[in-house]
Design an enzyme around this catalytic site. Structure first.
Site, mmCIF file in Angstrom:
data_model
loop_
_atom_site.group_PDB
_atom_site.id
_atom_site.type_symbol
_atom_site.label_atom_id
_atom_site.label_comp_id
_atom_site.label_asym_id
_atom_site.label_seq_id
_atom_site.Cartn_x
_atom_site.Cartn_y
_atom_site.Cartn_z
ATOM 1 N N GLU A 1 61.807 92.786 34.574
ATOM 2 C CA GLU A 1 62.812 92.106 35.379
ATOM 3 C C GLU A 1 62.831 92.782 36.741
ATOM 4 O OE1 GLU A 1 63.548 94.695 33.593
ATOM 5 O OE2 GLU A 1 64.705 95.862 35.052
ATOM 6 N N LYS B 1 60.381 103.564 41.698
ATOM 7 C CA LYS B 1 60.149 102.741 40.502
ATOM 8 C C LYS B 1 58.784 102.987 39.855
ATOM 9 C CE LYS B 1 64.041 100.333 40.480
ATOM 10 N NZ LYS B 1 65.043 100.571 39.416
ATOM 11 N N SER C 1 65.453 107.014 47.886
ATOM 12 C CA SER C 1 64.798 106.372 46.737
ATOM 13 C C SER C 1 63.788 105.297 47.108
ATOM 14 C CB SER C 1 65.857 105.798 45.800
ATOM 15 O OG SER C 1 66.739 104.967 46.533
#
Lengths: 269, 413
Positions: free
Chosen positions: B127, B105, B394
């Site tokens: 969010e 991210k 990830s």
């Protein structure tokens, strides 16, 4: 003539300003929604105020709505309100009332039920125009063609953040009326309205001959009075939706009636 | 002839990489289905992004932070014991879990925070589902001195307490969202609404390749560093490209990031793995491509899980980050073009893979990633030992330990 066009044409001739109440279809139930609609239309007739009812189709993910309308949509959906049931209720309403109806409906719903079919059913049931708040003018071309062929008004929105270069495009494609969003943000009651509202509406007026209605944040007679000085219609949503949501199990409308009478008094001619 | 080679575009005209079009369309998907109030902010963001993309100073600054702050490039690691255990294709992990903040991210939040600075806005909102994007946003905000509010479903606040604490430590305000299903989808609604009232001084950092144009494109571009590195590292280590690349898909940003640079490499099989949840009935899973249809959600046209009236369906996944009833529009496009295959893994498969990867590799994966691992384990068994599968690792699973322990009936706090 389309009922929305007819309403504003008459209002113009008589120098009246229209009242546009927003109601969530199905909260607390569909029967009550349309009883409230008829009540407001009757008060309008009595006081010589044109009334155009904005009917909100409940949606699971309304991006532009504040807590009051969100909650109201959720209540309606929890009760099982469906699109076909709303159209059915509109048909019944049409047997008793000729007040114009504009459906406020998310493009998610229109798209899923296929735009052509949805718009035809809307028209056939007695709806006169659609406000699709999540369909900006850039994406609305295919629907405009369908709407025009059905004589269904496709009402466009203008926001305080709309830049001047987008205005002509929006204004030229608007039919029925233009919905001016008075504040930057979501729906909901507000104490005061922006100081430059009058200026913004005047600028918009230079771009279009379509009637302009102003909404978002309107909840008090004083606000109704000041908007009536600059616009062709005053939209009241959350303040009404909240009160309709508070209607008790006996479905008594006395409180709604007194609220409406006071709220729209400034529009009486 | 130099002039001829200069005239040859690096991406061929028929390439599936030449999306979105100027209207933000990936084939029929994408676009902008948002209230008029947001159109200005989206136009402004799009214009600023194109300026930044063409500005070498912007790219150099981003590269600096990705290298010295995030720790890129992260390794492409051969998972020897997992490979031997399964007895089939060689499995490599692209180690996004080793990034600062523990997931992919951060690649996106640093890029978007720099865009926010360019636009002169002092505040970001975000969010978050699992909390990884929230943490990465709070991190970027702390790094660049921006105000930060993170919208998080109340149910996810409960599931991801550790990440809530981390965000608060970095100075972010976490706003629990009580509406609807109280998960990621509602957090996005609330962040969008907040943005509508504050667009003039606030940038909304969307955490995945979703939402209205230009977000799906911007997030894909910032995440593409994953695939670019993987491609280079494959050539270095293997002397060739991998046979398959596998990633989990919720909104789809880690998958888009690793897939996009391979889109024109037709020999490389690309597989996205959705959350199969606890069953195939609507409401029991979050497998949007497997079970959904074309619709509108959160400002984009894409595959969605919705009922006959276009009302968004409830979804379920053991992982808060995959618990989403939509998917990025480019994934919908890749699916229709048959360029990427989409599969699903159940809650139970993901939990098994979570434990297997921890035992055999000493790597505790995020529950989201565990869905992709579950699918890779299935694939590897059926493939020859000469084949290579790259899995996008990830994120790391620290954040999930409490929830996994709870599901196992153990208490660790």
């Amino acid at each position: 003539m389309n009922r929305i066009d007819h309403l504003f044409e008459e209002a113009r001739q008589r120098q009246q300003v229209a009242f546009v109440p927003f109601l969530t279809a199905g909260d607390p139930d569909l029967e009550t929604t349309f009883r409230v609609a008829r009540l407001i239309a009757d008060i309008g007739q009595e006081k010589n105020i044109p009334v155009l009812v904005e009917l909100g189709f409940p949606y699971s993910d309304p991006l532009a709505d504040g807590p009051t309308i969100q909650t109201s949509y959720a209540h309606s959906l929890d009760r099982g309100t469906t699109v076909p049931a709303i159209f059915e209720s509109v048909k019944q309403f049409r047997q008793e009332s000729s007040a114009p109806l504009a459906g406020m409906v998310s493009f998610s719903i229109v798209h899923r039920r296929r735009p052509e079919a949805f718009m035809k059913q809307a028209k056939d049931s007695g709806i006169d125009g659609l406000i699709i708040p999540d369909l900006p003018v850039e994406e609305s071309e295919p629907l405009r063609t369908i709407a025009n062929s059905l004589d269904l008004k496709l009402i466009q929105l203008v926001a305080p953040t709309t830049r001047p270069d987008r205005l002509p495009k929006i204004a030229s494609s608007a039919t029925g009326f233009l919905y001016y969003i008075s504040v930057t943000g979501i729906t909901g009651e507000r104490r005061s309205l922006p100081v430059d509202l009058q200026k913004r509406v005047a600028e918009l007026r230079e771009q279009t001959r379509v009637p302009i209605c102003v909404g978002f944040g309107v909840s008090e007679p004083e606000q109704v009075r000041s908007i009536a000085e600059i616009a062709d219609g005053v939209i009241v949503g959350s303040a009404l939706v909240r009160r309709v949501g508070e209607i008790g199990p006996d479905r008594d409308l006395a409180k709604i009636e007194s609220f409406i009478r006071e709220l729209i008094q400034p529009l009486a001619r | 002839m130099a002039s001829l080679s200069e005239a040859t575009p690096s991406t061929p005209l028929e390439s599936l990489k030449r999306v979105p079009d100027p209207a933000g369309r990936f084939g029929p998907y994408g676009g902008r289905y948002v209230p008029e109030t947001l159109m200005f902010a989206l136009d402004q963001l799009e214009a600023e992004y194109y300026r930044a993309k063409a500005d070498p100073a912007f790219q150099a600054e981003l590269d600096h932070y990705l290298r010295d702050y995030v720790g890129r490039p992260n390794p492409l690691y051969f998972a020897r014991r997992l490979t031997e255990h399964l007895g089939g294709a060689k499995i490599y992990f692209k180690r996004e879990d080793l990034n600062h903040t523990g997931a992919h991210k951060i690649n996106n939040t640093l890029g978007q925070a720099l865009l926010c600075l360019r636009m002169g806005k002092p505040r970001i909102i975000a969010e978050t589902g699992a909390g990884q994007h929230g943490v990465a946003s709070a991190t970027a905000a702390a790094l660049f001195g921006l105000e930060c509010d993170v919208y998080m479903g109340a149910e996810d606040v409960r599931r991801q307490k550790l990440n809530v604490f981390k965000m608060q430590q970095m100075g972010a305000r976490v706003v629990p969202v009580e509406s609807g299903s109280r998960t990621l989808r509602d957090a996005i609604n609330e962040a969008m609404r907040e943005w509508m009232g504050s667009v003039e001084r606030t940038h909304y950092i969307i955490g995945s390749v979703m939402g209205p144009h230009p977000f799906p494109m911007i997030v894909r571009d910032f995440q593409s560093i994953i695939g670019e590195e993987t491609r280079r590292q494959s050539l270095d280590i293997l002397g060739r490209l991998p046979d398959a690349v596998v990633a989990c898909v919720g909104g789809g940003s880690n998958a888009a990031g690793i897939f996009y640079p391979f889109i024109d490499d037709k020999g490389v099989e690309l597989v996205g793995v959705e959350a199969g949840g606890r069953g195939s009935s609507l409401g029991d899973h979050a497998a949007t491509i497997s079970f959904g249809q074309k619709g509108i959600l959160h400002g984009m046209m894409t595959y969605v899980l919705a009922d006959d009236d276009g009302q968004t369906s409830p979804v379920h996944s053991v992982s808060a980050g995959l618990d989403y009833p939509g998917i990025g529009p480019e994934h919908s496009f890749w699916r229709d073009q048959s360029r990427v295959a989409y599969a699903s893994a159940s809650d139970d498969d993901a939990l098994d893979a979570f434990r297997m990867c921890s035992r055999l590799e000493g790597i505790i994966p995020a529950l989201e990633t565990a869905h992709a691992i579950a699918h890779v384990m299935q694939m590897a068994r059926q493939r020859s030992r000469d084949e290579v599968i790259v899995l996008n690792m990830s994120g790391r699973g620290d954040k999930d330990c409490y929830e996994v322990a709870r599901l196992m009936g153990e208490k660790i706090d």
